[in-house]
Design a protein around this motif. Structure first.
Motif, PDB file in Angstrom:
ATOM      1  N   PHE A   3      -4.321  -3.871  -2.128  1.00  0.00           N
ATOM      2  CA  PHE A   3      -5.349  -2.656  -1.735  1.00  0.00           C
ATOM      3  C   PHE A   3      -4.353  -3.216  -0.786  1.00  0.00           C
ATOM      4  N   ALA A   4      -4.422  -3.777  -0.250  1.00  0.00           N
ATOM      5  CA  ALA A   4      -3.909  -3.589   1.593  1.00  0.00           C
ATOM      6  C   ALA A   4      -3.350  -2.415   1.623  1.00  0.00           C
ATOM      7  N   TYR A   5      -1.993  -3.500   0.956  1.00  0.00           N
ATOM      8  CA  TYR A   5       0.091  -2.407   0.665  1.00  0.00           C
ATOM      9  C   TYR A   5      -0.664  -1.243   0.294  1.00  0.00           C
ATOM     10  N   ILE A   6      -1.147  -1.029  -0.836  1.00  0.00           N
ATOM     11  CA  ILE A   6      -1.622   0.986  -0.685  1.00  0.00           C
ATOM     12  C   ILE A   6      -2.117   1.501   0.009  1.00  0.00           C
ATOM     13  N   GLY A   7      -3.346   0.552   0.484  1.00  0.00           N
ATOM     14  CA  GLY A   7      -4.128   1.860   1.972  1.00  0.00           C
ATOM     15  C   GLY A   7      -2.914   1.634   2.650  1.00  0.00           C
ATOM     16  N   ILE A   8      -2.303   1.116   3.097  1.00  0.00           N
ATOM     17  CA  ILE A   8      -1.906   1.539   4.838  1.00  0.00           C
ATOM     18  C   ILE A   8      -0.165   1.776   4.223  1.00  0.00           C
ATOM     19  N   SER A   9      -0.197   1.930   2.565  1.00  0.00           N
ATOM     20  CA  SER A   9       1.382   3.147   2.101  1.00  0.00           C
ATOM     21  C   SER A   9       0.368   4.489   1.715  1.00  0.00           C
ATOM     22  N   VAL A  10      -0.736   4.753   1.765  1.00  0.00           N
ATOM     23  CA  VAL A  10      -1.101   5.838   1.986  1.00  0.00           C
ATOM     24  C   VAL A  10      -1.408   6.770   3.035  1.00  0.00           C
ATOM     25  N   VAL A  71      -9.637   2.577  10.276  1.00  0.00           N
ATOM     26  CA  VAL A  71     -10.421   1.966  10.983  1.00  0.00           C
ATOM     27  C   VAL A  71     -11.317   1.544   9.608  1.00  0.00           C
ATOM     28  N   GLY A  72     -11.231   2.421   9.005  1.00  0.00           N
ATOM     29  CA  GLY A  72     -11.743   2.001   7.564  1.00  0.00           C
ATOM     30  C   GLY A  72     -11.259   0.660   6.594  1.00  0.00           C
ATOM     31  N   PHE A  73     -10.265   0.733   6.435  1.00  0.00           N
ATOM     32  CA  PHE A  73      -9.327  -0.304   5.355  1.00  0.00           C
ATOM     33  C   PHE A  73      -9.092  -1.065   6.262  1.00  0.00           C
ATOM     34  N   LYS A 281       7.405  -3.894  10.249  1.00  0.00           N
ATOM     35  CA  LYS A 281       7.086  -4.090  10.280  1.00  0.00           C
ATOM     36  C   LYS A 281       5.850  -5.076  10.071  1.00  0.00           C
ATOM     37  N   LEU A 282       5.956  -4.749   8.679  1.00  0.00           N
ATOM     38  CA  LEU A 282       4.557  -5.471   7.844  1.00  0.00           C
ATOM     39  C   LEU A 282       4.531  -7.241   7.521  1.00  0.00           C
ATOM     40  N   PRO A 283       4.482  -7.671   7.338  1.00  0.00           N
ATOM     41  CA  PRO A 283       2.812  -7.713   7.674  1.00  0.00           C
ATOM     42  C   PRO A 283       1.850  -7.942   8.561  1.00  0.00           C
ATOM     43  N   TYR A 284       2.572  -7.213   9.959  1.00  0.00           N
ATOM     44  CA  TYR A 284       1.392  -7.004  11.137  1.00  0.00           C
ATOM     45  C   TYR A 284       1.654  -5.522  11.444  1.00  0.00           C
ATOM     46  N   LEU A 285       0.171  -5.227  11.800  1.00  0.00           N
ATOM     47  CA  LEU A 285      -0.109  -4.178  12.201  1.00  0.00           C
ATOM     48  C   LEU A 285      -0.208  -4.330  13.837  1.00  0.00           C
ATOM     49  N   LEU A 286      -1.167  -5.546  14.742  1.00  0.00           N
ATOM     50  CA  LEU A 286      -0.423  -5.509  15.979  1.00  0.00           C
ATOM     51  C   LEU A 286      -0.199  -6.628  16.176  1.00  0.00           C
ATOM     52  N   TYR A 287       0.478  -6.823  16.065  1.00  0.00           N
ATOM     53  CA  TYR A 287       1.661  -8.511  16.392  1.00  0.00           C
ATOM     54  C   TYR A 287       1.646  -9.009  18.306  1.00  0.00           C
ATOM     55  N   PRO A 288       0.884 -10.695  18.257  1.00  0.00           N
ATOM     56  CA  PRO A 288       0.658 -11.201  16.935  1.00  0.00           C
ATOM     57  C   PRO A 288      -0.692 -11.544  15.808  1.00  0.00           C
ATOM     58  N   PHE A 289      -1.779 -10.266  16.751  1.00  0.00           N
ATOM     59  CA  PHE A 289      -3.791 -10.058  16.122  1.00  0.00           C
ATOM     60  C   PHE A 289      -3.866 -10.155  15.019  1.00  0.00           C
ATOM     61  N   ILE A 290      -3.322  -8.914  14.202  1.00  0.00           N
ATOM     62  CA  ILE A 290      -3.441  -8.160  13.446  1.00  0.00           C
ATOM     63  C   ILE A 290      -2.444  -8.042  11.662  1.00  0.00           C
ATOM     64  N   ASP A 293      -2.563  -8.194   5.227  1.00  0.00           N
ATOM     65  CA  ASP A 293      -3.591  -9.568   4.160  1.00  0.00           C
ATOM     66  C   ASP A 293      -4.865 -10.422   5.159  1.00  0.00           C
ATOM     67  N   GLU A 294      -5.255  -9.971   5.959  1.00  0.00           N
ATOM     68  CA  GLU A 294      -6.023 -10.347   6.688  1.00  0.00           C
ATOM     69  C   GLU A 294      -6.993  -9.852   7.211  1.00  0.00           C
ATOM     70  N   GLY A 295      -6.730  -8.584   7.742  1.00  0.00           N
ATOM     71  CA  GLY A 295      -8.032  -7.723   8.460  1.00  0.00           C
ATOM     72  C   GLY A 295      -7.954  -6.602   7.446  1.00  0.00           C
ATOM     73  N   VAL A 296      -7.883  -7.122   5.806  1.00  0.00           N
ATOM     74  CA  VAL A 296      -8.233  -5.526   5.916  1.00  0.00           C
ATOM     75  C   VAL A 296     -10.175  -6.157   5.177  1.00  0.00           C
ATOM     76  N   VAL A 297     -10.076  -5.034   4.306  1.00  0.00           N
ATOM     77  CA  VAL A 297     -11.824  -4.386   3.959  1.00  0.00           C
ATOM     78  C   VAL A 297     -11.821  -5.351   2.685  1.00  0.00           C
ATOM     79  N   ASN A 298     -13.072  -6.094   1.991  1.00  0.00           N
ATOM     80  CA  ASN A 298     -13.164  -6.172   1.135  1.00  0.00           C
ATOM     81  C   ASN A 298     -12.534  -5.492  -0.506  1.00  0.00           C
ATOM     82  N   SER A 299     -11.962  -6.157  -1.731  1.00  0.00           N
ATOM     83  CA  SER A 299     -11.596  -4.987  -2.558  1.00  0.00           C
ATOM     84  C   SER A 299     -12.801  -3.457  -2.771  1.00  0.00           C
TER      85      SER A 299
END
Length: 338
Positions: A3-10, A71-73, A281-290, A293-299
């Motif tokens: 879901f995280a990868y689908i979300g960031i793709s959209v 912000v939502g994802f 760039k993946l899996p980082y959105l903000l290197y090295p903090f976010i 695969d760790e910062g996404v909301v629940n399923s």
């Protein structure tokens, strides 16, 4: 994680759509100012106005969806980016407000004043420069402090070659994309004077855009070696396809053929480079903090957001195409007959 990868793709699609549509708008404002100063406004300003009048109000819709979706994802992005990007984001909002004010004066005022036109044209270049700061900071090395007290190292940011390379690339890309579209638009309008001027600008800004892109790529090696290695190892083919599309667009414009196809190649060129950058760039959105695969909301929330944003894409893109067909590319409208 899926879901995280689908979300960031959209979300990346939303951001790419904003970059293309906004670049045409921002670049058109600068070209209008340049033509006014050089006494060439009678050649192109009527053509630019015919494009901007129907579409300027929808330009920022894609960016709003991207911002809300990010912000939502990935809620952690609000804490990190919200803290360190307060100043550049505020500058961007002020500049967007200035451009909106110009449209009001342009549409309802008796004439266009040069000071307002100058603010309008210059703001169109400063907005992408301010927003590009986000991509620069996301590579890491600029955020200091703990998670509860984040701060941006402005000295490091200002002295960074990579930071300035990204700023210049954002500005030149705006002028390149905009001149590419307006060249096609002038050819479709059969406006010879505007076509000659805009074609010259497109050919002029193409080589610097490639040169600065190469410098950004090389300076990324110093800023974030992990990202650079991933890009050249796994996604080199996307950047190669981007360069091939650039050559195709330049050749078609040089021989004065297929300007519609040339602009499609410009979109593909920017698309391959943009999505190649994002994927590497993946899996980082903000290197090295976010990490994605760790910062996404629940399923459950991720599924709801993905569904909503896909429906938004299915609504916005056809709506924009319909708007262009009804107004911008209407035969009589584009030729200034209505």
């Amino acid at each position: 994680m899926v879901f995280a990868y689908i979300g960031i793709s959209v979300l990346w699609i939303f951001l790419f759509c904003y970059i293309i549509v906004a670049s045409i708008d921002f670049g058109a404002g600068f070209f209008t100012l340049h033509a006014k100063i050089t006494k060439q406004d009678k050649k192109i300003n009527h053509l630019v106005a015919r494009y901007l009048n129907p579409v300027w109000e929808v330009t920022n819709v894609f960016f709003v969806f991207f911002f809300v979706g990010m912000v939502g994802f990935f809620p952690d992005t609000a804490k990190y980016f919200g803290s360190v990007l307060l100043l550049p984001a505020s500058i961007a909002v002020i500049l967007i407000s200035i451009r909106g004010s110009f449209y009001a004066f342009e549409n309802y005022g008796p004439d266009t004043k040069l000071p307002w036109l100058a603010l309008y044209g210059i703001a169109g270049l400063f907005i992408p420069a301010a927003l590009a700061t986000t991509l620069t900071i996301s590579e890491g090395g600029y955020i200091t402090g703990s998670s509860n007290n984040l701060d941006l190292d402005w000295v490091q940011l200002i002295l960074s070659p990579y930071s300035w390379a990204v700023v210049f690339l954002s500005v030149v890309s705006v002028l390149y994309i905009s001149s590419g579209f307006l060249t096609y638009y002038a050819s479709k309008a059969k406006d010879t004077e505007a076509y000659k001027l805009l074609r010259y600008w497109f050919l002029f800004w193409g080589p610097p855009m490639i040169a600065i892109s190469l410098f950004v790529f090389l300076s990324l090696r110093l800023q974030n070696r992990e990202h650079f290695t991933n890009a050249v190892t796994n996604y080199w083919w996307m950047f190669l396809l981007s360069f091939i599309c650039f050559i195709g667009a330049m050749v078609l414009t040089l021989i004065k053929k297929g300007h519609g196809l040339a602009f499609i190649l410009v979109i593909l060129q920017m698309g391959f480079a943009f999505f190649g950058y994002g994927a590497s760039k993946l899996p980082y959105l903000l290197y090295p903090f976010i990490r994605i695969d760790e910062g996404v909301v629940n399923s459950s929330m991720a599924i709801a957001l993905i569904t909503a944003f896909i429906f938004a894409l299915l609504l916005l893109i056809p709506s924009l195409i319909l708007l262009l067909r009804l107004f911008v590319f209407d035969k009589k409208y584009v030729e200034g007959k209505k």
